[in-house]
Every structure is written in structure tokens, then in C-alpha cells.
Design an enzyme around this catalytic site. Structure first.
Site, PDB file in Angstrom:
ATOM      1  CD  GLN A 167     -70.207  -4.102  24.474  1.00 59.71           C
ATOM      2  OE1 GLN A 167     -70.929  -3.555  23.637  1.00 59.71           O
ATOM      3  NE2 GLN A 167     -69.932  -3.555  25.627  1.00 59.71           N
ATOM      4  CG  ASP A 211     -73.054  -6.497  33.878  1.00 64.86           C
ATOM      5  OD1 ASP A 211     -71.828  -6.691  33.870  1.00 64.86           O
ATOM      6  OD2 ASP A 211     -73.728  -6.414  32.842  1.00 64.86           O
ATOM      7  CG  ASN A 221     -77.168  -7.881  30.902  1.00 67.69           C
ATOM      8  OD1 ASN A 221     -76.040  -8.225  31.260  1.00 67.69           O
ATOM      9  ND2 ASN A 221     -77.629  -8.159  29.696  1.00 67.69           N
ATOM     10  CE  LYS A 222     -73.232  -3.212  27.597  1.00 70.82           C
ATOM     11  NZ  LYS A 222     -72.494  -2.008  28.063  1.00 70.82           N
TER      12      LYS A 222
HETATM   13  C1  RUB Z   1     -71.484  -6.985  29.216  1.00 70.58           C
HETATM   14  C2  RUB Z   1     -72.807  -7.480  29.720  1.00 70.58           C
HETATM   15  C3  RUB Z   1     -72.915  -8.954  29.959  1.00 70.58           C
HETATM   16  C4  RUB Z   1     -72.661  -9.261  31.444  1.00 70.58           C
HETATM   17  C5  RUB Z   1     -72.512 -10.740  31.713  1.00 70.58           C
HETATM   18  O1  RUB Z   1     -71.383  -5.571  29.232  1.00 70.58           O
HETATM   19  O2  RUB Z   1     -73.727  -6.740  29.984  1.00 70.58           O
HETATM   20  O3  RUB Z   1     -74.193  -9.424  29.656  1.00 70.58           O
HETATM   21  O4  RUB Z   1     -71.477  -8.600  31.868  1.00 70.58           O
HETATM   22  O5  RUB Z   1     -71.332 -11.241  31.147  1.00 70.58           O
HETATM   23  P1  RUB Z   1     -69.935  -4.905  28.968  1.00 70.58           P
HETATM   24  P2  RUB Z   1     -70.767 -12.688  31.513  1.00 70.58           P
HETATM   25  O6  RUB Z   1     -69.414  -5.497  27.690  1.00 70.58           O
HETATM   26  O7  RUB Z   1     -70.221  -3.450  28.864  1.00 70.58           O
HETATM   27  O8  RUB Z   1     -69.050  -5.239  30.145  1.00 70.58           O
HETATM   28  O9  RUB Z   1     -71.861 -13.659  31.265  1.00 70.58           O
HETATM   29  O10 RUB Z   1     -69.600 -12.858  30.573  1.00 70.58           O
HETATM   30  O11 RUB Z   1     -70.343 -12.667  32.946  1.00 70.58           O
END
Ligand code: RUB
Length: 328
Positions: A167, A211, A221-222
């Protein structure tokens, strides 16, 4: 699919896209759920009597897709509570129209909250240009970095590729389109590169999305976030989290790695060997003391302060637990 209800083809596609990780990032997952419910409401042809049962089943199906996404779960609980309350003694078309307006306005408010975060960042009093380290792709961090860039405050961004699904490449591409210089590194290079840049006296900060923000103020988070955060802490670099407050989990006090989504081992390595066990944990837990501040639509707040206020009513909490415990 574990339900006897037959949802519409477009809805099933949205659920599949969430399951297959075509929809990534907490905010986008919540938006996708909103789209699914809007579509179902717009095309609902069953009776008023079936309404609650049908949408309850759909909410459960959406809930099941991601165990680690309170932003989505907050929306589902608000949606179903509103449906339950409003549908009493009202006819079907009034209920449908009201709920369509409800979901649209919820979605708009979520977008407004992200814009508020970007405004807060714009007014942030940074005295000199920063090098921003980031991990994975967070749409909110991307917005924050762009805000700082518009003020001329970004020297460059360092981002990890973020294995196994890369990502980080999305982050790199999206930022580079705005003319932001991006240094792209493998995940395991974070400490070494931060240390080198520190020796070169760069003004470094570490930004991540979220998350989950747990009731203890920890960050989920990731996978890899906690390791980088420890390294940054060791180097005296501050970790800021950018997240809408609907990432706060209102229910569970203790989160462990076992509660967190584990993804298919094949994403990491498609090796068949009875003595090799590939573990693909999707997210990890960063302790609260490693996080300097969390930037939400409410302001720039310390983790423990942010989670002091309860963001869910008793009845909604019960509904949350009902969805959480659903298995059949
Ligand atoms: C994505 C991830 C992002 C959070 C926040 O993991 O960890 O940091 O989801 O995203 P994955 P946002 O790609 O495995 O879903 O700021 O867009 O809400």
C-alpha cells in the site's frame, strides 16, 4: 456468505471487494458500507415487515468483513439504530427516504471531519520544514501531508513499501502527483534511514493513520507500525496519528494480536511445506506512550485524553456487542 438472505448483485460485489482487499483503508471501508446500504435502500422491494430482518442480516454481513474497523462499525450501529427507531409506525417509503437521507448525511459528515483534520493541520504551528516518515496508505495522512505541502512545510516524505500488499506505493504515487518528493524504502529500512537522516539533522516526524484507537489510547494500524514507532521513539522522533474520532473502539478494553485480522498466508508466500508456517497478521498494536498526539476533527489531543469521552450510548453498545458476537 453465511446468510439466507439474497442481497443485490451490486451489494455482493461491494462485500466481495472489501473481503478481497480491493477496498483498503478504514475510511474507504466505511464509505463502501455506506454505498452498499444506500444501494439496498434505493432498490428495496420487499415488505415493511421484512425490512428490519433484511437490513439486520445485511449489517451483520458487512460487519463480518473486517474485525478491526470501528469507523465502519460506528456507522453500522448508527444506521441500524436509526432504522429500528424510525421505522416504528411509519410507512415503507417514508422510512426508506429518511434512511437514504440519513446515510448520505452520515457520509457527508465523515468527509467533513476529514476536511476539518486537514484545516487543523493547515493551522499547525510548525516552525520549519519537516521530513515526514509514514507507513502504509492512510487517506487521512495523505490529506494532512498535502496540507503541509501547500504551506511549503514538507521537505520530503519517506514511505515504506508496506508488505505484503505494497500500500506504500499508493502513498508514494498519490503524493508524487502533487509534486511532493518521496523517498521509498523497504519496511525493514525504517530505523536505519531515520537514523541517517537524524545524523544529517533533518527535522523528522512520523505520521500514521489508524484503524482502531483502543479505549486505553493504543493504536491499531497496519502491521509494522509499532516497530517503526519504537524505533522513532528511540531516535527522539515524534509519532502523530491522524484519524477521525469514529476510529475509537467504544467497547473492548483489551486488544491482543489474536483479536486482530489475520489474512491469507498466500499474500506473504505461496509456499507449501509442512514445517513452514506463514503468519500474516494485518495490523499491530502501538502502546499509547509512544504516541505524541492524535489529530482528529476535535483537535490535536493526547491519546488518553481523546478516549476519556464515551462515544456510544448504552443501547448502541448493546447492539455493537450483538453484531460482534454474531456467528452462525
Ligand atoms: C490501511 C491502514 C491505514 C488505516 C487508516 O491498511 O492501516 O493506516 O486504515 O486509513 P489496509 P484511513 O490497507 O490493510 O486496509 O486514514 O484511510 O482511514
Amino acid at each position: 456468505m453465511q446468510t439466507k438472505h439474497k442481497f443485490l448483485a451490486k451489494t455482493l460485489q461491494i462485500i466481495k471487494d472489501i473481503d478481497d482487499l480491493k477496498v483498503q483503508g478504514a475510511s474507504n471501508i466505511a464509505f463502501a458500507c455506506q454505498d452498499a446500504l444506500l444501494y439496498e435502500l434505493g432498490h428495496y422491494t420487499k415488505t415493511k415487515e421484512e425490512l428490519l430482518v433484511y437490513f439486520f442480516a445485511l449489517c451483520k454481513e458487512l460487519w463480518r468483513t473486517r474485525p478491526t474497523e470501528p469507523a465502519m462499525k460506528h456507522f453500522i450501529v448508527s444506521f441500524y439504530s436509526e432504522l429500528d427507531q424510525f421505522s416504528k409506525k411509519r410507512n415503507l417509503s417514508v422510512v426508506k427516504n429518511h434512511l437514504i437521507r440519513f446515510v448520505k448525511s452520515y457520509k457527508e459528515n465523515q468527509k467533513k471531519d476529514i476536511k476539518k483534520i486537514s484545516k487543523i493541520v493547515k493551522n499547525w504551528d510548525l516552525h520549519k520544514k519537516v521530513v515526514v516518515f509514514t507507513h502504509c496508505h492512510s487517506s487521512i495522512v495523505e490529506t494532512a501531508i498535502k496540507s503541509l505541502h501547500h504551506k511549503g512545510l514538507i521537505e520530503f516524505v519517506v514511505n515504506t513499501e508496506t508488505r505484503p500488499l505494497f500500500q506504500g506505493r499508493t502513498t508514494a504515487k498519490n503524493l508524487s502527483k502533487c509534486g511532493i518528493k518521496v523517498h521509498h524504502i523497504v519496511d525493514s529500512c525504517a530505523y536505519a534511514y531515520a537514523r541517517l537522516l537524524k545524523q544529517r539533522e533533518k527535522n523528522i516526524v512520523f505520521f500514521t493513520g489508524a484503524d482502531v484507537i483502543t479505549r486505553k489510547g493504543e493504536l491499531i494500524n497496519k502491521i509494522g507500525t509499532s516497530q517503526i514507532s519504537f524505533c522513532m521513539h528511540h531516535l527522539g522522533i515524534q509519532h502523530y496519528v491522524f484519524a477521525t474520532s469514529n476510529k475509537i473502539d467504544p467497547v473492548f478494553l483489551e486488544w491482543s494480536l489474536e483479536d486482530i485480522e489475520i489474512r491469507a498466508p498466500q499474500e506473504v508466500w505461496d509456499e507449501h511445506n509442512k514445517n513452514i508456517f506463514v503468519h500474516n497478521y494485518a495490523f499491530d498494536i502501538t502502546p499509547e506512550y509512544l504516541i505524541k498526539k492524535i489529530v482528529t476533527e476535535k483537535g490535536i489531543i493526547e491519546p488518553k485524553e481523546l478516549v476519556k469521552t464515551d462515544n456510544l450510548k448504552k443501547k448502541e453498545k448493546e447492539l455493537w456487542l450483538e453484531f460482534e458476537n454474531w456467528r452462525d
